[in-house]
Each structure stands twice: as C-alpha cells, then as structure tokens.
Design a protein around this motif. Structure first.
Motif, PDB file in Angstrom:
ATOM      1  N   GLN A 107       0.780  -1.226   0.156  1.00 33.75           N
ATOM      2  CA  GLN A 107      -0.044  -0.341  -0.174  1.00 33.75           C
ATOM      3  C   GLN A 107       0.428   0.971   0.223  1.00 33.75           C
ATOM      4  O   GLN A 107       0.115   2.239  -0.676  1.00 33.75           O
ATOM      5  CB  GLN A 107      -1.503  -0.223   1.675  1.00 33.75           C
TER       6      GLN A 107
ATOM      7  N   HIS B 160       0.013   0.498 -10.232  1.00 34.77           N
ATOM      8  CA  HIS B 160      -1.703   1.271  -9.440  1.00 34.77           C
ATOM      9  C   HIS B 160      -2.707   0.153 -10.016  1.00 34.77           C
ATOM     10  O   HIS B 160      -3.481  -0.131  -8.916  1.00 34.77           O
ATOM     11  CB  HIS B 160      -1.491   2.558  -9.605  1.00 34.77           C
ATOM     12  N   GLY B 161      -2.847   0.022 -11.664  1.00 33.63           N
ATOM     13  CA  GLY B 161      -4.201  -0.219 -12.124  1.00 33.63           C
ATOM     14  C   GLY B 161      -4.114  -2.004 -11.860  1.00 33.63           C
ATOM     15  O   GLY B 161      -5.024  -2.425 -10.936  1.00 33.63           O
ATOM     16  N   LEU B 162      -2.471  -2.482 -11.848  1.00 33.93           N
ATOM     17  CA  LEU B 162      -2.871  -4.041 -11.688  1.00 33.93           C
ATOM     18  C   LEU B 162      -2.709  -4.847 -10.128  1.00 33.93           C
ATOM     19  O   LEU B 162      -3.824  -4.953  -9.624  1.00 33.93           O
ATOM     20  CB  LEU B 162      -1.287  -4.327 -11.545  1.00 33.93           C
TER      21      LEU B 162
ATOM     22  N   LEU C  49      -6.602  -3.866  -9.612  1.00 31.42           N
ATOM     23  CA  LEU C  49      -7.238  -5.050  -9.363  1.00 31.42           C
ATOM     24  C   LEU C  49      -7.153  -6.190  -9.329  1.00 31.42           C
ATOM     25  O   LEU C  49      -7.976  -7.174  -8.820  1.00 31.42           O
ATOM     26  CB  LEU C  49      -7.195  -5.169 -11.573  1.00 31.42           C
TER      27      LEU C  49
ATOM     28  N   ILE D 261      -9.841  -5.560  -5.915  1.00 31.70           N
ATOM     29  CA  ILE D 261     -10.982  -5.839  -6.438  1.00 31.70           C
ATOM     30  C   ILE D 261     -11.605  -7.570  -6.458  1.00 31.70           C
ATOM     31  O   ILE D 261     -12.031  -7.568  -6.691  1.00 31.70           O
ATOM     32  CB  ILE D 261     -11.303  -5.245  -7.945  1.00 31.70           C
TER      33      ILE D 261
ATOM     34  N   GLU E  27     -11.306  -8.848  -3.080  1.00 31.48           N
ATOM     35  CA  GLU E  27     -12.738  -8.441  -2.674  1.00 31.48           C
ATOM     36  C   GLU E  27     -13.961  -9.489  -3.034  1.00 31.48           C
ATOM     37  O   GLU E  27     -15.062  -9.599  -2.021  1.00 31.48           O
ATOM     38  CB  GLU E  27     -12.844  -7.393  -2.426  1.00 31.48           C
ATOM     39  N   THR E  28     -14.132 -10.177  -3.875  1.00 32.35           N
ATOM     40  CA  THR E  28     -15.261 -10.620  -4.137  1.00 32.35           C
ATOM     41  C   THR E  28     -15.273 -12.354  -3.870  1.00 32.35           C
ATOM     42  O   THR E  28     -16.208 -12.585  -3.632  1.00 32.35           O
ATOM     43  CB  THR E  28     -14.986 -10.747  -5.914  1.00 32.35           C
ATOM     44  N   ARG E  29     -13.750 -12.464  -3.377  1.00 32.55           N
ATOM     45  CA  ARG E  29     -14.718 -13.971  -2.802  1.00 32.55           C
ATOM     46  C   ARG E  29     -12.851 -14.414  -2.084  1.00 32.55           C
ATOM     47  O   ARG E  29     -11.883 -13.622  -2.362  1.00 32.55           O
ATOM     48  CB  ARG E  29     -14.553 -14.938  -3.730  1.00 32.55           C
ATOM     49  N   TRP E  30     -13.156 -14.617  -1.438  1.00 37.12           N
ATOM     50  CA  TRP E  30     -11.846 -15.101  -0.188  1.00 37.12           C
ATOM     51  C   TRP E  30     -11.385 -16.432  -0.159  1.00 37.12           C
ATOM     52  O   TRP E  30     -12.042 -17.402  -0.585  1.00 37.12           O
ATOM     53  CB  TRP E  30     -11.796 -14.489   1.254  1.00 37.12           C
TER      54      TRP E  30
ATOM     55  N   ALA F 220      -6.744 -18.737   0.985  1.00 37.68           N
ATOM     56  CA  ALA F 220      -5.594 -18.736  -0.038  1.00 37.68           C
ATOM     57  C   ALA F 220      -5.244 -19.132  -1.225  1.00 37.68           C
ATOM     58  O   ALA F 220      -4.110 -18.369  -1.949  1.00 37.68           O
ATOM     59  CB  ALA F 220      -5.074 -19.315   1.332  1.00 37.68           C
TER      60      ALA F 220
ATOM     61  N   ARG G 230      -3.287 -16.640  -4.171  1.00 30.41           N
ATOM     62  CA  ARG G 230      -2.539 -17.273  -4.573  1.00 30.41           C
ATOM     63  C   ARG G 230      -2.450 -16.651  -6.085  1.00 30.41           C
ATOM     64  O   ARG G 230      -1.259 -16.165  -6.941  1.00 30.41           O
ATOM     65  CB  ARG G 230      -1.222 -18.640  -4.541  1.00 30.41           C
TER      66      ARG G 230
END
Lengths: 152, 116
Positions: free
Chosen positions: B7, B68-70, B73, B76, B79-82, B84, B88
C-alpha cells in the motif's frame, strides 16, 4: 488471539454479496456510488492502458506500420473511447485524492459512539465537498474533451 | 511482501502518476507540439523518444501506472471471494500481467530510443 478468528489456509470464508449490486443498496449513499464509479473507471483505464502499451509498440515497426495503425484508430468510435478515458481518468484522479485524504488525514472524522440515526462520522461535509469537486471537474474535462477531439 | 508495504508503494506510485501523466499529457497538447494531431505523427513520436527527459517520464509512468492499475485490480478480485488459493492465483496472474505490460513498454522505449 482467539484461534476461531484466525483465517487458516483451510478456512472457507463466505462469499461476499453480489459484486456490483452492493452500490445500490438502500439507503443510497453518494459515497457508495462514488466507490463503484472509482472501481469501474479504474478497470476501464487499465484496459485502455493495456491496449495503449501494445498500440504504442507499433512505432518500433517503422513509419508505415505506425501511420497505418494511427489511420485505423482515427475514427469516431475510437474518439468516443478516448473521450470516455479522459472523463474516467479525471473522476478517478480527483475522487482518488478524496479517498487518500480520508485514509491519511483527519478528514475522516473522529471516532464516536454510534447513536441514532447512526450517521457515519467518516461521511462528513469535507469529503462530500471534494466529491462534488470531482463531479464538477469530470464534467469540465468532458466538455474540454469534446472541444479538443471534435473541435466544437 | 506485506500488504502495508504494498500500500505504501501504491501511494508512491500514485504520486509518480500525477507528475508524469501531467507531463505526458502536456507533450500531447502543447509542449513541443502544435496540437494533439501533430503529437501523433511518426516524426514527433520518435523525436520525443530521443529526448532523455521524455524517456525517463515514460519509463516512470509505465511502471507506476501498471503497478497502480494491477494492484487495484488484484484488490477488487480478492474482495469478491476470499481464500488462500485464490489469493495466490490472483497475485500471480496480476504479477505476470504486470511483467508482460512493463516488459513490452520498456521494449518499445529501448527500441525506439536506440533503434529504428
């Protein structure tokens, strides 16, 4: 730490809600819509960047290839795409400044006990005014894009 | 690498984008050219690549924008599905895409600056 709250490799965490519809949950929040717009514009700019890098790469093939590529891309549909990139990039940049100010400065507001009607302290007037600036600048960039691309 | 470090790098990349993108847009609007159409002619494009300041600006912009873009992405998609395994997979895929994009962009810069 309580082992039940630690996510291990085998832990199957639940799926979040549907990817886009969270932005339209009631009560509607301008900030939530701005977050959706920030993500959509970011992905759109990334797609543009991907093609931009490979289109620009044709300059290494020589004058003929470059000029034919530019000729093929010089059409109203591509100009519309470029205009959308200008609009998306402007919103993404100014709203991104708002998000960074919320993350890194006291603009986020002080933590307080959640009392009825449970208004989020982070969604104050300061950040809302930056969001209005983002919307205004996006509109101005859109107008400037029309003037530059179509000479109106 | 720790997420907090990523970050922090992302914040640095955002600052780099603000500076270099402004210069990049200026070179397509008024800096050394008479307008947008003029900036896209072959001679103008190759001429810009021969200037060290432009090459430096484009190189920094390329790396900063791709990171920054990747990175965005990747966040995003995570965040939609968690999980491990998904973590990876998404991290590796975005890293490979980043290497391809930066690699191709640097190839363009090197070949146009010293070749053609």
């Amino acid at each position: 730490m309580d082992p039940s709250v630690v996510a291990t490799e085998k832990t199957r965490l639940p799926r979040r809600g549907r990817p886009i519809l969270w932005a339209f949950q009631r009560p509607l929040h301008l900030e939530r819509l701005a977050l959706l717009a920030q993500r959509v514009s970011g992905v759109a700019i990334l797609v543009y960047l991907f093609f931009h890098i490979f289109v620009t790469g044709t300059v290494t093939e020589g004058r003929g290839v470059w000029e034919s590529t530019m000729g093929a891309l010089s059409n109203p549909l591509m100009h519309l795409g470029e205009w959308l990139v200008v609009v998306a990039a402007t919103f993404h940049a100014v709203n991104g400044i708002r998000v960074m100010l919320l993350e890194l400065t006291p603009l986020v507001g002080k933590p307080a006990r959640p009392d009825y009607p449970y208004e989020a302290k982070s969604l104050g007037k300061g950040q809302r005014s930056v969001l209005y600036v983002a919307m205004l600048m996006t509109s101005l960039a859109g107008l400037a894009g029309v003037v530059i691309l179509w000479g109106l | 690498m720790r997420e907090s470090t990523l970050q922090r790098i992302n914040y640095a990349m955002i600052l780099a984008i603000f500076v270099t993108l402004a210069v990049h847009l200026a070179t397509h609007a008024f800096l050394g050219v008479s307008g947008y159409e003029d900036s896209l002619t072959y001679a103008s494009v190759v001429g810009r690549y021969r200037a060290f300041s432009t090459v430096l600006t484009l190189g920094v912009l390329l790396i900063a924008a791709c990171f920054h873009g990747l990175y965005g992405l990747r966040n995003i998609l995570l965040e939609t599905r968690w999980g491990a395994r998904r973590h990876r997979l998404v991290s590796t895929a975005t890293r490979l895409l980043g290497v391809a994009m930066v690699g191709w962009g640097l190839r363009t810069i090197v070949l146009t600056t010293w070749g053609v």
